[in-house]
Design an enzyme around this catalytic site. Structure first.
Site, PDB file in Angstrom:
ATOM      1  N   GLU A   1      -4.720   7.661  -3.142  1.00 29.97           N
ATOM      2  CA  GLU A   1      -5.261   6.414  -2.602  1.00 29.97           C
ATOM      3  C   GLU A   1      -5.566   5.422  -3.728  1.00 29.97           C
ATOM      4  O   GLU A   1      -5.486   4.207  -3.524  1.00 29.97           O
ATOM      5  CB  GLU A   1      -6.518   6.720  -1.776  1.00 29.97           C
ATOM      6  CG  GLU A   1      -6.962   5.605  -0.863  1.00 29.97           C
ATOM      7  CD  GLU A   1      -6.059   5.382   0.360  1.00 29.97           C
ATOM      8  OE1 GLU A   1      -5.123   6.181   0.585  1.00 29.97           O
ATOM      9  OE2 GLU A   1      -6.292   4.383   1.067  1.00 29.97           O
TER      10      GLU A   1
ATOM     11  N   HIS B   1       1.668   4.601  -2.759  1.00 33.84           N
ATOM     12  CA  HIS B   1       1.807   6.049  -2.530  1.00 33.84           C
ATOM     13  C   HIS B   1       3.191   6.539  -2.948  1.00 33.84           C
ATOM     14  O   HIS B   1       3.337   7.567  -3.614  1.00 33.84           O
ATOM     15  CB  HIS B   1       1.607   6.369  -1.038  1.00 33.84           C
ATOM     16  CG  HIS B   1       0.193   6.287  -0.555  1.00 33.84           C
ATOM     17  ND1 HIS B   1      -0.810   7.068  -1.089  1.00 33.84           N
ATOM     18  CD2 HIS B   1      -0.378   5.541   0.423  1.00 33.84           C
ATOM     19  CE1 HIS B   1      -1.956   6.805  -0.449  1.00 33.84           C
ATOM     20  NE2 HIS B   1      -1.726   5.882   0.464  1.00 33.84           N
TER      21      HIS B   1
ATOM     22  N   HIS C   1       0.838  -1.203   0.000  1.00 34.81           N
ATOM     23  CA  HIS C   1       0.000   0.000   0.000  1.00 34.81           C
ATOM     24  C   HIS C   1       0.877   1.259   0.000  1.00 34.81           C
ATOM     25  O   HIS C   1       0.687   2.162  -0.830  1.00 34.81           O
ATOM     26  CB  HIS C   1      -0.907  -0.030   1.245  1.00 34.81           C
ATOM     27  CG  HIS C   1      -1.832   1.147   1.375  1.00 34.81           C
ATOM     28  ND1 HIS C   1      -3.143   1.114   0.949  1.00 34.81           N
ATOM     29  CD2 HIS C   1      -1.633   2.395   1.863  1.00 34.81           C
ATOM     30  CE1 HIS C   1      -3.717   2.296   1.182  1.00 34.81           C
ATOM     31  NE2 HIS C   1      -2.810   3.089   1.741  1.00 34.81           N
ATOM     32  N   GLU C   2       1.838   1.306   0.922  1.00 29.60           N
ATOM     33  CA  GLU C   2       2.691   2.512   0.999  1.00 29.60           C
ATOM     34  C   GLU C   2       3.577   2.643  -0.234  1.00 29.60           C
ATOM     35  O   GLU C   2       3.884   3.763  -0.656  1.00 29.60           O
ATOM     36  CB  GLU C   2       3.524   2.495   2.278  1.00 29.60           C
ATOM     37  CG  GLU C   2       2.707   2.497   3.573  1.00 29.60           C
ATOM     38  CD  GLU C   2       1.640   3.582   3.643  1.00 29.60           C
ATOM     39  OE1 GLU C   2       1.807   4.639   3.008  1.00 29.60           O
ATOM     40  OE2 GLU C   2       0.608   3.353   4.324  1.00 29.60           O
TER      41      GLU C   2
END
Lengths: 491, 491
Positions: free
Chosen positions: A286, A260, A256-257
């Site tokens: 997101e 980003h 997830h990170e």
């Protein structure tokens, strides 16, 4: 073009200072000795004060005025659009109000944490009321007679309105609730059992970060209490965490990170340290983290590869084959906490917050009524009662620090990810074969080219529309979730 | 007192920003991904530009004018003394000259590194000449008709003059040369052999840091290429390094940096983020690092304890007893490099640089003649010839970055440490018994009370004079070195 050059030189220095402020936050969560906290508070306040003074610096207004009517190329026009929007926003909020919001929210976070620890919403309510009152005042100043919630949204997702989100989320909610109910009636897949060595988790998590294209020469991975991505351009760092009984938390936090971080790392280098040199909105940000994490990272194809990696790292951990592992990764189960929610239920948690905060901002719901409203809505959507405030209305930090208008960007990001996933799969018919080999380069290159490289060049909706070929809609996300979860659960 | 409060609020914010700039440097040497360097350059330039603007801010002059003649307590008077000195210094240097020095020295460091790698002074000479010319110009601006070298010194050691240092160092040099020659004719003690596990070195180095009173709740220890201490107040971090065949490098680098860090950590908390809240001068700073490292850390008593610690950490490493270990720690041997020099020879390296840089600044020595002058002087003091520029005139970075007037503070720090050591031992008759148990608390408490707590309250010479009971003099250092090394070497 001297006014433009002067303005950009000034803005570039401001962006560099803003990166420094971000680096301090990273340091605080990863490296800072605990006893340094009071001094760090003053350091953060000092740089915030410098940044604020630059954001309202009258020279910016003079430069913008001097440039009015000057013909500009697309990039310069987009730079000015951002600069003008930020300048006007900063000037609309009276300095005294901004300072008061900073003071109250900094105190409120501690009050919230204490109330959550004591499981007592009444302890937090008066402070939340104070924050809400100040943020509504700020919203009125920003709205110029328009909708206050829309003005708040503009801080996180410019160009989107509460009414649009209401329509989109209104279409999602009943369908998700129906799908959820069906899935939870079916037999649940196995869950992970046993312990997973934390050093081995960190080893595999670093491999996953590289697999998803995270450039370690311009970043680093550390542990922190809460996973986050920090910084833009040439210095984008991520954090993750380990839990001996839950390696998926580590791996999917990292992926997830990395979504980003890859967005920030892949923005066109011409935009470095300019307003175009950062992700364009929270929703688009997101969309990248969620498509990395879910549509790619939790796909049947990629989890097949991950299963082998985990067997290599941990030996036989009790899941018999790739198919069972895929179901295990995507297991749906009841829970109170948004941040722990599975892909199917996550948006129901967000939609609840969106409706409640909109009602708070509109004045249709009082802070004193918030806990009851939360509990009623939760039971309506999830079919069971909240047992204590720390599992309900006190679970998220956002409102305490004044983040009204932020929650919906989580679900908007999922909606955007649905749109992008549909277009990407149409463009890359071989994608699953690649993912099954642990090769995400096709997917990440497509996202890099169609979304990430543009940084702030286009408005958020436009970048998604250009990349996916049509206006953003919740339909692709819904179709994807239905296909995925009816498949796994055979419902 | 509103002008005082306003001024102090402004200065406090400046100090906080200055701490941030220091934190960025720490990050750069310890954590920053390599690919971030170009962006970090812009970030550092941005915060430097903010700091410069604040240092010459005309409001500071207005506040100082408004406070002229106001009766002030000692602390407030000392704060204003620092603020006025910094303000006047900043205003005396034309902005264009300051910017040119920043540009040239930033380039010069790379030129120096290349020349050193190529062992070719001629490659560096033109750039050094450029740096020297600019720094002399700055010195003239600062000197207001006075001595240029003294004006340079004032940046690092206010209140000290080149003439005073010349007298002090002139008394040291022949005595040190004589002692050195006698010691090097005697039998040399054993040196360490074998390899020392680097993780075990880091374990013991952390223990040593705590033993010397470093407060880990307001600091941290990391590895870096060059050991340093960074920050003031509640966040003072140190670095060290490991070398498998030279554990003393790790341990004594740590103790040295803990001396610097403990000074910053032990300043009275009332002075936090004010001009009094940092070590008062480079010389006083070095007195703390050197007394921790040498007079305490390399004492017979403390090395007796350290011997046991190293046996615990590494087993039998070939040194038969405490006495032999003490001689090994304090082994004197020929060498070209200042930073690797033993306690006895170190000051001879510094005095060489002091005389050469003073001649350069006075115009009595040309850059073109510097290499020959260095080599002549080195052979005169050390009795053997420099074999290559990287072992001679190119070994130190200082001059490339414009640090003229900095070198003598190393030896001044040793002189101060000699004064403090004499007074401390008179005040603490039980000191050696404590150190033999690895207990430095008596020594560090004495230094904390008599030196460190005052921060910038007194002028550098005054803090040493108050603590040691008489004006600074080289005599105690000389007596200490003679007693120590004639004892070890039996000469």
């Amino acid at each position: 073009m001297s006014a433009y050059d002067d303005l950009m030189a000034f803005v570039r220095e401001t962006q560099a200072l803003s990166q420094i402020a971000g680096r301090l936050e990273w340091d605080q969560e990863t490296m800072m000795p605990r006893g340094a906290a009071p001094q760090r508070g003053e350091e953060c306040a000092a740089i915030a004060s410098v940044l604020h003074a630059r954001r309202v610096d009258p020279r910016v207004g003079d430069w913008l005025d001097a440039l009015a009517g000057t013909p500009l190329d697309d990039v310069a026009a987009a730079q000015l659009r951002h600069i003008r929007r930020d300048f006007e926003r900063a000037r609309k909020v009276p300095a005294a109000l901004a300072a008061q919001i900073a003071r109250v929210t900094s105190k409120a976070q501690g009050v919230w944490a204490d109330a959550r620890a004591a499981d007592d919403f009444a302890r937090f309510a008066p402070t939340l009321d104070e924050v809400l009152t100040l943020k509504r005042e700020e919203g009125h100043a920003l709205a110029d007679g328009g909708d206050v919630y829309d003005a708040m949204l503009a801080d996180y997702e410019p160009g989107t309105t509460g009414a649009e989100l209401e329509a989109m989320f209104g279409a999602l909610r009943p369908e998700l609730a129906t799908l959820r109910a069906a899935v939870l009636e079916a037999d649940a897949p196995s869950r992970l059992t046993g312990e997973f060595d934390e050093a081995a988790q960190m080893g595999l998590t670093r491999k996953l970060a590289k697999t998803f294209g995270y450039d370690m020469s311009r970043g680093r991975v550390d542990k922190a209490v809460h996973p986050f991505s920090s910084g833009s351009g040439l210095d984008v760092r991520i954090t993750t965490r380990t839990n001996p009984v839950d390696p998926f938390n580590c791996f999917y936090s990292t992926i997830h990170e990395v979504g980003h971080a890859a967005y920030e790392q892949n923005i066109h280098t011409d935009y470095l340290l300019t307003p175009l040199g950062a992700g364009v909105s929270m929703g688009v940000h997101e969309s990248q983290s969620r498509i990395y994490e879910n549509q790619i990272g939790r796909s049947r194809a990629f989890t097949g590869w991950l299963y082998g990696q985990m067997r290599d790292a941990f030996g036989d951990f009790g899941i018999r084959d790739e198919e069972a592992f895929y179901a295990c990764v995507n297991r749906v189960s009841n829970g109170f906490i948004r941040t722990e929610a599975d892909e199917l239920q996550y948006n129901l948690h967000v939609l609840l917050r969106f409706d409640l905060e909109r009602a708070l901002v509109a004045g249709d719901l009082k802070v004193a009524e918030l806990e009851a409203a939360w509990n009623d809505r939760f039971e309506a959507d999830f079919g069971f009662a909240v047992d204590k405030p720390s599992n309900g209305v006190l679970q998220d930090v956002h409102w305490s620090v004044g983040l009204f208008g932020y929650f919906p960007t989580y679900s908007l990001g999922n909606v955007y990810a649905g749109c992008l996933n549909k277009a990407m799969r149409a463009a890359l018919p071989d994608l699953d074969a690649q993912l099954a080999r642990g090769d995400t380069s096709g997917a990440t290159a497509w996202l890099g080219k169609h979304v990430q490289t543009h940084g702030g060049l286009y408005e958020p909706r436009d970048v998604i529309a250009k990349a996916s070929g049509s206006a953003p809609s919740e339909a692709p996300l819904l179709a994807y979730l239905k296909e995925k979860f009816t498949g796994i659960y055979g419902v």
